[in-house]
Design an enzyme around this catalytic site. Structure first.
Site, PDB file in Angstrom:
ATOM      1  N   ARG A  13     -33.747  -2.295 -13.629  1.00  0.00           N
ATOM      2  CA  ARG A  13     -33.989  -2.062 -12.022  1.00  0.00           C
ATOM      3  C   ARG A  13     -32.669  -2.816 -11.189  1.00  0.00           C
ATOM      4  O   ARG A  13     -31.717  -2.222 -10.907  1.00  0.00           O
ATOM      5  CB  ARG A  13     -35.457  -2.569 -11.552  1.00  0.00           C
ATOM      6  CG  ARG A  13     -35.515  -2.141 -10.257  1.00  0.00           C
ATOM      7  CD  ARG A  13     -35.117  -3.102  -8.997  1.00  0.00           C
ATOM      8  NE  ARG A  13     -35.157  -4.340  -9.291  1.00  0.00           N
ATOM      9  CZ  ARG A  13     -34.821  -5.358  -8.454  1.00  0.00           C
ATOM     10  NH1 ARG A  13     -33.903  -4.967  -7.442  1.00  0.00           N
ATOM     11  NH2 ARG A  13     -35.148  -6.696  -8.510  1.00  0.00           N
ATOM     12  N   ASP A  14     -32.774  -4.169 -11.334  1.00  0.00           N
ATOM     13  CA  ASP A  14     -31.663  -4.995 -10.500  1.00  0.00           C
ATOM     14  C   ASP A  14     -30.342  -4.788 -11.156  1.00  0.00           C
ATOM     15  O   ASP A  14     -29.467  -4.737 -10.382  1.00  0.00           O
ATOM     16  CB  ASP A  14     -32.074  -6.387 -10.776  1.00  0.00           C
ATOM     17  CG  ASP A  14     -31.592  -7.306  -9.412  1.00  0.00           C
ATOM     18  OD1 ASP A  14     -30.827  -6.668  -8.731  1.00  0.00           O
ATOM     19  OD2 ASP A  14     -31.821  -8.369  -9.109  1.00  0.00           O
ATOM     20  N   HIS A 205     -35.134 -16.443  -9.315  1.00  0.00           N
ATOM     21  CA  HIS A 205     -34.250 -14.989  -9.404  1.00  0.00           C
ATOM     22  C   HIS A 205     -33.005 -15.685  -8.835  1.00  0.00           C
ATOM     23  O   HIS A 205     -32.671 -15.657  -7.862  1.00  0.00           O
ATOM     24  CB  HIS A 205     -35.013 -14.030  -8.657  1.00  0.00           C
ATOM     25  CG  HIS A 205     -34.179 -12.741  -8.714  1.00  0.00           C
ATOM     26  ND1 HIS A 205     -34.923 -11.700  -9.309  1.00  0.00           N
ATOM     27  CD2 HIS A 205     -33.010 -12.620  -8.132  1.00  0.00           C
ATOM     28  CE1 HIS A 205     -33.893 -10.564  -9.147  1.00  0.00           C
ATOM     29  NE2 HIS A 205     -32.893 -11.177  -8.493  1.00  0.00           N
ATOM     30  N   HIS A 207     -28.628 -15.065  -9.205  1.00  0.00           N
ATOM     31  CA  HIS A 207     -27.479 -14.052  -9.468  1.00  0.00           C
ATOM     32  C   HIS A 207     -26.222 -15.259  -9.630  1.00  0.00           C
ATOM     33  O   HIS A 207     -26.348 -16.406  -9.215  1.00  0.00           O
ATOM     34  CB  HIS A 207     -27.295 -13.420  -8.191  1.00  0.00           C
ATOM     35  CG  HIS A 207     -28.043 -12.100  -8.125  1.00  0.00           C
ATOM     36  ND1 HIS A 207     -27.668 -10.838  -8.359  1.00  0.00           N
ATOM     37  CD2 HIS A 207     -29.399 -12.250  -8.114  1.00  0.00           C
ATOM     38  CE1 HIS A 207     -28.973 -10.144  -8.207  1.00  0.00           C
ATOM     39  NE2 HIS A 207     -29.857 -10.904  -8.019  1.00  0.00           N
ATOM     40  N   CYS A 238     -26.670  -6.564  -6.025  1.00  0.00           N
ATOM     41  CA  CYS A 238     -27.740  -5.714  -5.006  1.00  0.00           C
ATOM     42  C   CYS A 238     -26.448  -5.038  -4.126  1.00  0.00           C
ATOM     43  O   CYS A 238     -25.733  -5.447  -3.615  1.00  0.00           O
ATOM     44  CB  CYS A 238     -28.260  -7.112  -4.075  1.00  0.00           C
ATOM     45  SG  CYS A 238     -29.302  -6.157  -2.706  1.00  0.00           S
ATOM     46  N   ASN A 247     -26.923 -10.804 -12.264  1.00  0.00           N
ATOM     47  CA  ASN A 247     -28.197 -11.606 -12.385  1.00  0.00           C
ATOM     48  C   ASN A 247     -27.735 -12.539 -13.581  1.00  0.00           C
ATOM     49  O   ASN A 247     -26.727 -12.168 -14.304  1.00  0.00           O
ATOM     50  CB  ASN A 247     -29.249 -10.850 -12.799  1.00  0.00           C
ATOM     51  CG  ASN A 247     -30.024  -9.996 -11.830  1.00  0.00           C
ATOM     52  OD1 ASN A 247     -29.264  -8.803 -11.341  1.00  0.00           O
ATOM     53  ND2 ASN A 247     -31.010 -10.459 -11.285  1.00  0.00           N
TER      54      ASN A 247
END
Ligand code: HMG
Ligand code: MG
Length: 297
Positions: A13-14, A205, A207, A238, A247
């Site tokens: 997803r990310d 979370h 990055h 993003c 990430n």
């Protein structure tokens, strides 16, 4: 304190939401299946956002339908509104993630709503999820800085995290969306949030834009967090966060944790293979240092 760390793999997803290379639906499905086979306990499978905003994941329903779901593994998906919730439920989703931010302007550019407006938008989603027995994770973005506003006050992060938790999100993921944070700031932010939301309900979370992600993870582990989001091969970023890079790589996080004597249930060699396979699909080298080192061995 537990030595088990739950890795929430967000690569499908990310990672994929921001990759330029076209990845076929079949390869997205294979990615989720490979990650499951490597032992990841949570694989964020895709995102039911507007395909006008994120065309890369327009095939969310087909991806979710196609994956070989394994008992005991969670496959959450991103849901921004009731429309996304309904699309997700049509294909049998049982675990969703809603997302907002600690800074106004980022939120407007990401989901076309201010922070309070976004929380209101989640209310009917939360009600439906509760009635349907669907579990909900909540994301707070820009917890250590915003690409538009700059500094983000810790109090704003606490307020949004506490609001999501009070609404019924079982886990709150604190996202350094643009990867700007450093360890002491990350630790202090986590400590402040943990005064309002139990540490057991928090995830981090990071990055890796400034190369600080692994150091930030370590600082937060020392503070007591036991859920870490990461993406295989360091994929992603993003689309609405200018300058955000990938990430933190799952391979690097797992290598560090195992080296510290902590457990994850993940087979590192299989994860590295998956990361290299994904990088070849994306037409670039893996950004995971561990992936490079182990792949070259
Ligand atoms: P909007 O334009 O205000 O929404 O976008 P709208 O309700 O006016 O709808 C516009 C169009 O989209 C309509 O179609 C809707 O039907 C459609 P039209 O009538 O024009 O043909 N639509 C949808 N279609 C399918 N599924 C849906 C959906 N919703 C509307 N769910 C909206 C508001 C929230 C929808 C939009 O801004 C959006 O989808 N944003 C998502 C952006 C995104 O995915 N960003 C990346 C994820 S966040 C992130 O990466 C950070 C995180 O990783 C943590 C971190 O790193 O910090 C989580
Ligand atoms: Mg992210």
């Amino acid at each position: 304190m537990s030595d088990f760390v739950r890795i929430v793999e967000v690569g499908p997803r990310d990672g994929l939401q921001n990759e330029k290379a076209h990845v076929s639906t079949a390869n997205k499905i294979e990615l989720v299946n490979r990650l499951t086979a490597a032992g990841l306990p949570v694989v964020e499978a895709t995102s039911f956002v507007s395909p006008k905003w994120v065309p890369q994941l327009a095939d969310a329903a087909d991806v979710y339908r196609g994956i070989a779901r394994r008992n005991g593994v969670d496959y959450p998906v991103l849901v921004p509104n009731l429309q996304g919730y309904e699309r997700a439920r049509e294909v049998g989703v049982e675990h969703i993630a809603v997302f907002t931010a600690a800074s106004e302007e980022f939120n407007r550019r990401n989901i076309n709503a201010g922070i309070d407006e976004s929380l209101e938008r989640f209310r009917p989603v939360m009600e439906r999820a509760k009635a349907d027995g669907v579990r909900v994770r909540g994301y707070v973005s820009t917890v250590l800085g915003c690409p538009y506003q700059g500094e983000v006050a810790v109090g704003d992060v606490v307020r949004v995290a506490a609001a999501l938790h009070a609404m019924g999100c079982e886990e709150i993921s604190l996202g350094d969306t643009i990867g700007i944070g450093t360890p002491v700031k990350a630790r202090d932010m986590l400590r402040a949030v943990a005064d309002s939301v139990p540490m057991e309900a928090l995830a981090v979370h990071f990055h890796d834009t400034y190369g600080q992600a692994l150091a930030n993870v370590l600082a937060c582990l020392e503070e007591g967090v036991r859920v870490v989001d990461s993406a295989v091969s360091g994929a992603g970023g993003c689309p609405y966060a200018r300058g955000a890079s990938g990430n933190v790589a799952s391979e690097d996080v797992v290598y560090m944790l195992h080296g510290m004597g902590m457990t994850t249930g993940v087979d590192l060699a299989q994860l590295v293979d998956t990361g290299r396979w994904l990088a070849s699909l994306l037409g670039r080298e893996t950004t995971s240092k561990v992936g490079r080192a182990m792949g070259a061995a």
